[in-house]
Design an enzyme around this catalytic site. Sequence first.
Site, PDB file in Angstrom:
ATOM      1  N   GLU A   1       0.555  -1.058  -0.319  1.00 36.90           N
ATOM      2  CA  GLU A   1      -0.214   0.082  -0.385  1.00 36.90           C
ATOM      3  C   GLU A   1       0.998   1.256   0.427  1.00 36.90           C
TER       4      GLU A   1
ATOM      5  N   TRP B   1       1.824   0.639  -6.956  1.00 30.22           N
ATOM      6  CA  TRP B   1       3.135  -0.548  -7.202  1.00 30.22           C
ATOM      7  C   TRP B   1       2.843  -2.006  -7.808  1.00 30.22           C
TER       8      TRP B   1
ATOM      9  N   CYS C   1       3.387 -16.475  -0.620  1.00 28.72           N
ATOM     10  CA  CYS C   1       3.188 -16.392  -1.685  1.00 28.72           C
ATOM     11  C   CYS C   1       4.767 -15.765  -2.701  1.00 28.72           C
TER      12      CYS C   1
ATOM     13  N   ASN D   1       7.565 -16.191  -0.953  1.00 27.44           N
ATOM     14  CA  ASN D   1       8.464 -16.902  -0.797  1.00 27.44           C
ATOM     15  C   ASN D   1       8.894 -17.724  -1.962  1.00 27.44           C
TER      16      ASN D   1
ATOM     17  N   GLU E   1       9.739  -7.647  -3.392  1.00 20.44           N
ATOM     18  CA  GLU E   1       9.805  -8.736  -2.497  1.00 20.44           C
ATOM     19  C   GLU E   1      10.295  -8.897  -1.749  1.00 20.44           C
ATOM     20  N   GLY E   2      10.776  -7.992  -0.713  1.00 21.24           N
ATOM     21  CA  GLY E   2      11.343  -7.650   0.176  1.00 21.24           C
ATOM     22  C   GLY E   2      12.363  -6.310  -0.590  1.00 21.24           C
TER      23      GLY E   2
HETATM   24  P1  TGC Z   1       5.875 -11.637  10.962  1.00 16.01           P
HETATM   25  O1  TGC Z   1       5.422 -11.708  12.722  1.00 16.01           O
HETATM   26  O2  TGC Z   1       7.081 -11.867  11.342  1.00 16.01           O
HETATM   27  O3  TGC Z   1       5.272 -13.069  10.983  1.00 16.01           O
HETATM   28  C1  TGC Z   1       3.851 -13.447  10.465  1.00 16.01           C
HETATM   29  C2  TGC Z   1       3.556 -14.638  10.282  1.00 16.01           C
HETATM   30  O4  TGC Z   1       4.390 -15.951   9.043  1.00 16.01           O
HETATM   31  C3  TGC Z   1       5.156 -16.177   9.472  1.00 16.01           C
HETATM   32  N1  TGC Z   1       5.856 -15.820   8.480  1.00 16.01           N
HETATM   33  C4  TGC Z   1       6.438 -16.648   7.139  1.00 16.01           C
HETATM   34  N2  TGC Z   1       5.633 -17.558   6.648  1.00 16.01           N
HETATM   35  C5  TGC Z   1       6.308 -18.664   5.999  1.00 16.01           C
HETATM   36  N3  TGC Z   1       7.083 -17.382   4.798  1.00 16.01           N
HETATM   37  C6  TGC Z   1       7.641 -16.653   5.121  1.00 16.01           C
HETATM   38  N4  TGC Z   1       8.371 -15.544   4.432  1.00 16.01           N
HETATM   39  C7  TGC Z   1       7.354 -15.577   6.384  1.00 16.01           C
HETATM   40  N5  TGC Z   1       7.904 -14.811   6.901  1.00 16.01           N
HETATM   41  C8  TGC Z   1       7.238 -15.261   8.359  1.00 16.01           C
HETATM   42  C9  TGC Z   1       5.866 -16.084  10.846  1.00 16.01           C
HETATM   43  O5  TGC Z   1       6.556 -17.178  11.552  1.00 16.01           O
HETATM   44  C10 TGC Z   1       4.561 -15.809  11.103  1.00 16.01           C
HETATM   45  O6  TGC Z   1       3.459 -16.881  11.448  1.00 16.01           O
HETATM   46  P2  TGC Z   1       3.104 -17.158  12.649  1.00 16.01           P
HETATM   47  O7  TGC Z   1       2.223 -19.050  12.555  1.00 16.01           O
HETATM   48  O8  TGC Z   1       3.736 -16.784  13.722  1.00 16.01           O
HETATM   49  O9  TGC Z   1       1.719 -16.131  12.630  1.00 16.01           O
HETATM   50  O10 TGC Z   1       5.260 -10.668  10.816  1.00 16.01           O
HETATM   51  P3  TGC Z   1       5.934  -8.880  11.057  1.00 16.01           P
HETATM   52  O11 TGC Z   1       4.851  -8.284  10.346  1.00 16.01           O
HETATM   53  O12 TGC Z   1       6.635  -9.098  11.473  1.00 16.01           O
HETATM   54  O13 TGC Z   1       6.578  -9.214   8.880  1.00 16.01           O
HETATM   55  C11 TGC Z   1       8.220  -9.588   8.890  1.00 16.01           C
HETATM   56  C12 TGC Z   1       8.359  -9.112   7.681  1.00 16.01           C
HETATM   57  C13 TGC Z   1       8.791  -7.620   7.477  1.00 16.01           C
HETATM   58  C14 TGC Z   1       9.683 -10.098   7.534  1.00 16.01           C
HETATM   59  C15 TGC Z   1       7.097  -9.135   6.555  1.00 16.01           C
HETATM   60  O14 TGC Z   1       6.521  -8.269   6.842  1.00 16.01           O
HETATM   61  C16 TGC Z   1       7.994  -9.387   5.401  1.00 16.01           C
HETATM   62  O15 TGC Z   1       8.661 -10.175   4.502  1.00 16.01           O
HETATM   63  N6  TGC Z   1       8.400  -8.187   3.914  1.00 16.01           N
HETATM   64  C17 TGC Z   1       8.282  -7.540   3.285  1.00 16.01           C
HETATM   65  C18 TGC Z   1       6.872  -6.815   2.185  1.00 16.01           C
HETATM   66  C19 TGC Z   1       7.144  -8.202   1.069  1.00 16.01           C
HETATM   67  O16 TGC Z   1       8.394  -8.217   1.051  1.00 16.01           O
HETATM   68  N7  TGC Z   1       6.538  -7.075   0.009  1.00 16.01           N
HETATM   69  C20 TGC Z   1       6.440  -7.754  -0.757  1.00 16.01           C
HETATM   70  C21 TGC Z   1       4.903  -7.308  -2.124  1.00 16.01           C
HETATM   71  S1  TGC Z   1       4.558  -8.157  -3.734  1.00 16.01           S
HETATM   72  C22 TGC Z   1       5.875  -7.669  -4.284  1.00 16.01           C
HETATM   73  O17 TGC Z   1       6.884  -6.929  -4.982  1.00 16.01           O
HETATM   74  C23 TGC Z   1       6.245  -8.239  -6.042  1.00 16.01           C
HETATM   75  S2  TGC Z   1       7.302  -7.489  -7.184  1.00 16.01           S
HETATM   76  C24 TGC Z   1       6.312  -8.605  -8.141  1.00 16.01           C
HETATM   77  C25 TGC Z   1       7.145  -9.605  -8.962  1.00 16.01           C
HETATM   78  O18 TGC Z   1       7.676 -10.294  -8.186  1.00 16.01           O
HETATM   79  O19 TGC Z   1       8.066  -9.677 -10.119  1.00 16.01           O
HETATM   80  P1  FAD Z   2       9.617   1.553   2.623  1.00 15.67           P
HETATM   81  O1  FAD Z   2       9.142   0.112   2.883  1.00 15.67           O
HETATM   82  O2  FAD Z   2       9.126   2.437   2.832  1.00 15.67           O
HETATM   83  O3  FAD Z   2      11.072   1.577   2.468  1.00 15.67           O
HETATM   84  C1  FAD Z   2      12.202   2.747   1.369  1.00 15.67           C
HETATM   85  C2  FAD Z   2      14.019   2.155   2.159  1.00 15.67           C
HETATM   86  O4  FAD Z   2      13.601   1.738   3.858  1.00 15.67           O
HETATM   87  C3  FAD Z   2      14.279   0.606   1.958  1.00 15.67           C
HETATM   88  O5  FAD Z   2      16.030   1.191   1.727  1.00 15.67           O
HETATM   89  C4  FAD Z   2      14.110  -0.925   2.902  1.00 15.67           C
HETATM   90  O6  FAD Z   2      15.471  -1.492   3.013  1.00 15.67           O
HETATM   91  C5  FAD Z   2      13.967   1.116   4.520  1.00 15.67           C
HETATM   92  N1  FAD Z   2      13.658  -0.143   5.719  1.00 15.67           N
HETATM   93  C6  FAD Z   2      12.622  -0.222   6.030  1.00 15.67           C
HETATM   94  N2  FAD Z   2      11.785  -0.939   6.830  1.00 15.67           N
HETATM   95  C7  FAD Z   2      13.143  -0.752   7.584  1.00 15.67           C
HETATM   96  C8  FAD Z   2      13.517  -0.592   8.985  1.00 15.67           C
HETATM   97  N3  FAD Z   2      12.947  -1.675   9.724  1.00 15.67           N
HETATM   98  N4  FAD Z   2      14.618  -1.101   8.764  1.00 15.67           N
HETATM   99  C9  FAD Z   2      15.702  -1.161   8.248  1.00 15.67           C
HETATM  100  N5  FAD Z   2      15.804  -0.090   6.764  1.00 15.67           N
HETATM  101  C10 FAD Z   2      13.752   0.170   6.592  1.00 15.67           C
HETATM  102  N6  FAD Z   2       3.732  -5.458  -4.484  1.00 15.67           N
HETATM  103  C11 FAD Z   2       3.228  -5.409  -4.499  1.00 15.67           C
HETATM  104  O7  FAD Z   2       2.206  -5.607  -3.479  1.00 15.67           O
HETATM  105  N7  FAD Z   2       2.484  -6.313  -5.243  1.00 15.67           N
HETATM  106  C12 FAD Z   2       3.602  -5.521  -6.846  1.00 15.67           C
HETATM  107  O8  FAD Z   2       2.905  -6.844  -7.739  1.00 15.67           O
HETATM  108  C13 FAD Z   2       4.827  -4.988  -6.819  1.00 15.67           C
HETATM  109  N8  FAD Z   2       4.904  -4.912  -7.761  1.00 15.67           N
HETATM  110  C14 FAD Z   2       6.006  -4.015  -8.254  1.00 15.67           C
HETATM  111  C15 FAD Z   2       7.219  -3.378  -8.645  1.00 15.67           C
HETATM  112  C16 FAD Z   2       7.660  -2.750  -9.060  1.00 15.67           C
HETATM  113  C17 FAD Z   2       8.442  -1.802 -10.192  1.00 15.67           C
HETATM  114  C18 FAD Z   2       8.455  -1.736  -7.903  1.00 15.67           C
HETATM  115  C19 FAD Z   2       9.554  -0.672  -7.444  1.00 15.67           C
HETATM  116  C20 FAD Z   2       7.462  -2.177  -6.066  1.00 15.67           C
HETATM  117  C21 FAD Z   2       6.285  -3.397  -6.464  1.00 15.67           C
HETATM  118  N9  FAD Z   2       5.553  -3.606  -5.304  1.00 15.67           N
HETATM  119  C22 FAD Z   2       4.379  -4.206  -5.586  1.00 15.67           C
HETATM  120  C23 FAD Z   2       6.285  -3.200  -3.930  1.00 15.67           C
HETATM  121  C24 FAD Z   2       7.284  -3.621  -3.554  1.00 15.67           C
HETATM  122  O9  FAD Z   2       7.265  -5.061  -3.016  1.00 15.67           O
HETATM  123  C25 FAD Z   2       7.473  -2.385  -2.421  1.00 15.67           C
HETATM  124  O10 FAD Z   2       8.060  -1.344  -2.632  1.00 15.67           O
HETATM  125  C26 FAD Z   2       8.787  -2.733  -1.756  1.00 15.67           C
HETATM  126  O11 FAD Z   2       8.080  -4.321  -0.483  1.00 15.67           O
HETATM  127  C27 FAD Z   2       9.410  -1.902  -0.118  1.00 15.67           C
HETATM  128  O12 FAD Z   2       8.140  -1.353  -0.559  1.00 15.67           O
HETATM  129  P2  FAD Z   2       8.532   0.662  -0.060  1.00 15.67           P
HETATM  130  O13 FAD Z   2       8.467   0.617  -1.500  1.00 15.67           O
HETATM  131  O14 FAD Z   2       7.143   0.790   0.653  1.00 15.67           O
HETATM  132  O15 FAD Z   2       9.513   0.767   0.822  1.00 15.67           O
END
Ligand code: TGC
Ligand code: FAD
Length: 389
Positions: free
Chosen positions: A136, A165, A242, A244, A368-369
């Site tokens: 969001e 995004w 997902c 992962n 993706e993180g």
């Molecule tokens: P947290 O309390 O740590 O975890 C909640 C529950 O989830 C479990 N868990 C996982 N389970 C499976 N796989 C994982 N990778 C997991 N990570 C955590 C955890 O054990 C817990 O389970 P339970 O049974 O205790 O409830 O949750 P948190 O809110 O503190 O968040 C942890 C954190 C920071 C690692 C997570 O929020 C995170 O990974 N943030 C990054 C967000 C992100 O990657 N966004 C991606 C959006 S999609 C995208 O970017 C698509 S791009 C397009 C393309 O792929 O080409």
């Molecule tokens: P922020 O979370 O605001 O982070 C900004 C900076 O702060 C980063 O350097 C980060 O590492 C740092 N930071 C944040 N928290 C901490 C902390 N606790 N400690 C230290 N440093 C920290 N999302 C979807 O859901 N679906 C999609 O299909 C998708 N596609 C995407 C496609 C593109 C081209 C892009 C650019 C993004 C896409 N995303 C999608 C979103 C993407 O997953 C997010 O951009 C990403 O998770 C980071 O979030 P943010 O951009 O809000 O950065």
Amino acid sequence: MAFAGVDFMNIEDLLSDEEKLVRDSVRSFVEDKVIPIIEDHYMKGTFPLELVKPMAELGYFGANLKGYGCAGLNSVAYGLIMQELERGDSGLRSFVSVQGALVMYPIHDFGSHEQKEKWLPRLRAGAAIGCFGLTEPDFGSNPAGMRTRARKDGSEYILNGTKAWITNGSIADVAVVWARCEDTCIRGFLVEKGTEGFKSKDYHNKHSLRASVTSELVFDNCPIPQSNLLPKAQGLKSALLCLNQARYGIAWGAIGSAMACYHTARRWALERKQFSDKPIASHQLVQNKLVHILTEITKAQLLAHRLGRLKDEGKVRPDQISMAKRNNVAMALEVARMARDILGANGILSEYPVFRHMANLESVYTYEGTHDIHTLILGQSITGIPAFE
Ligand code: TGC
Ligand code: FAD
């Protein structure tokens, strides 16, 4: 000079005949159908929709899933598809990652029988496109804070919120959207194109992933039938499962970008002459760069290969996937920058793929993180202490 792969440590010997066949077939597809058109799409800022049908026919969507016409490939073969596609362009790999890992996978693993029957064959065949809405505007790295809400109203849920995004957002027929329900649990919903109150708007003027559609999704009192709730998705954990799948594919995909950059830089260094009749490849400083690039690609390949085998044995852990995503994307970004340097001024031209890969990888580093979020995930895994807050 045709692309022959990068394989210093005979990783070829670790692959089965089927895995090699899959890789070679995707490599030919990328050579024949992607490379001739991708630069033009990138410059225009358009996604090559004309590749969706051929990619579907070749079985790239949900290639590691079983049933519903999916290829049911193992994880290494799936990873090799991602690697070869990203050698073409990260935007193309993104499309396939989202379609398979972020849309087909949750429907496959968390969906009802009817949802699977309705969507999986169409998504596999490219007759429908999907997107995944987790991020969001105010919640990227911390999706747990999401403001999107789903309120139960009779036989429907009423969805309100904004997702930012979102890859494939405006071209998607179905969006997997994560929202917090009244009982505070986060759940996944299938939001179909044309749903009342559902709008999308594309981000324009991107400097990265230009051959990919990225959109904002707005839900204004959208009525979502109960039958579009993913019944087996419970909590943020389901969304993270997902991720992962997608992060795994990115760990392989980044190697493809790095390979394209290495291939271009090596060829350039052997042809370009400065100061004498000798190519710049004869200078130690340039050799040092090529050696570093090749070594880093090789280490990333071994990491991805091991990860794939662990995944197929059912033993892979999320923190292991984090290590591979973090390392391999950072590696590819460094390689792309070094390759750009080796090409000198020519490195900024669209005649060569390196600047495009470099710019794409800036997004891959963040989505993706982010790199640093994966550092924190690994830090927690090593020490047992979460350092997010
Ligand atoms: P947290 O309390 O740590 O975890 C909640 C529950 O989830 C479990 N868990 C996982 N389970 C499976 N796989 C994982 N990778 C997991 N990570 C955590 C955890 O054990 C817990 O389970 P339970 O049974 O205790 O409830 O949750 P948190 O809110 O503190 O968040 C942890 C954190 C920071 C690692 C997570 O929020 C995170 O990974 N943030 C990054 C967000 C992100 O990657 N966004 C991606 C959006 S999609 C995208 O970017 C698509 S791009 C397009 C393309 O792929 O080409
Ligand atoms: P922020 O979370 O605001 O982070 C900004 C900076 O702060 C980063 O350097 C980060 O590492 C740092 N930071 C944040 N928290 C901490 C902390 N606790 N400690 C230290 N440093 C920290 N999302 C979807 O859901 N679906 C999609 O299909 C998708 N596609 C995407 C496609 C593109 C081209 C892009 C650019 C993004 C896409 N995303 C999608 C979103 C993407 O997953 C997010 O951009 C990403 O998770 C980071 O979030 P943010 O951009 O809000 O950065």
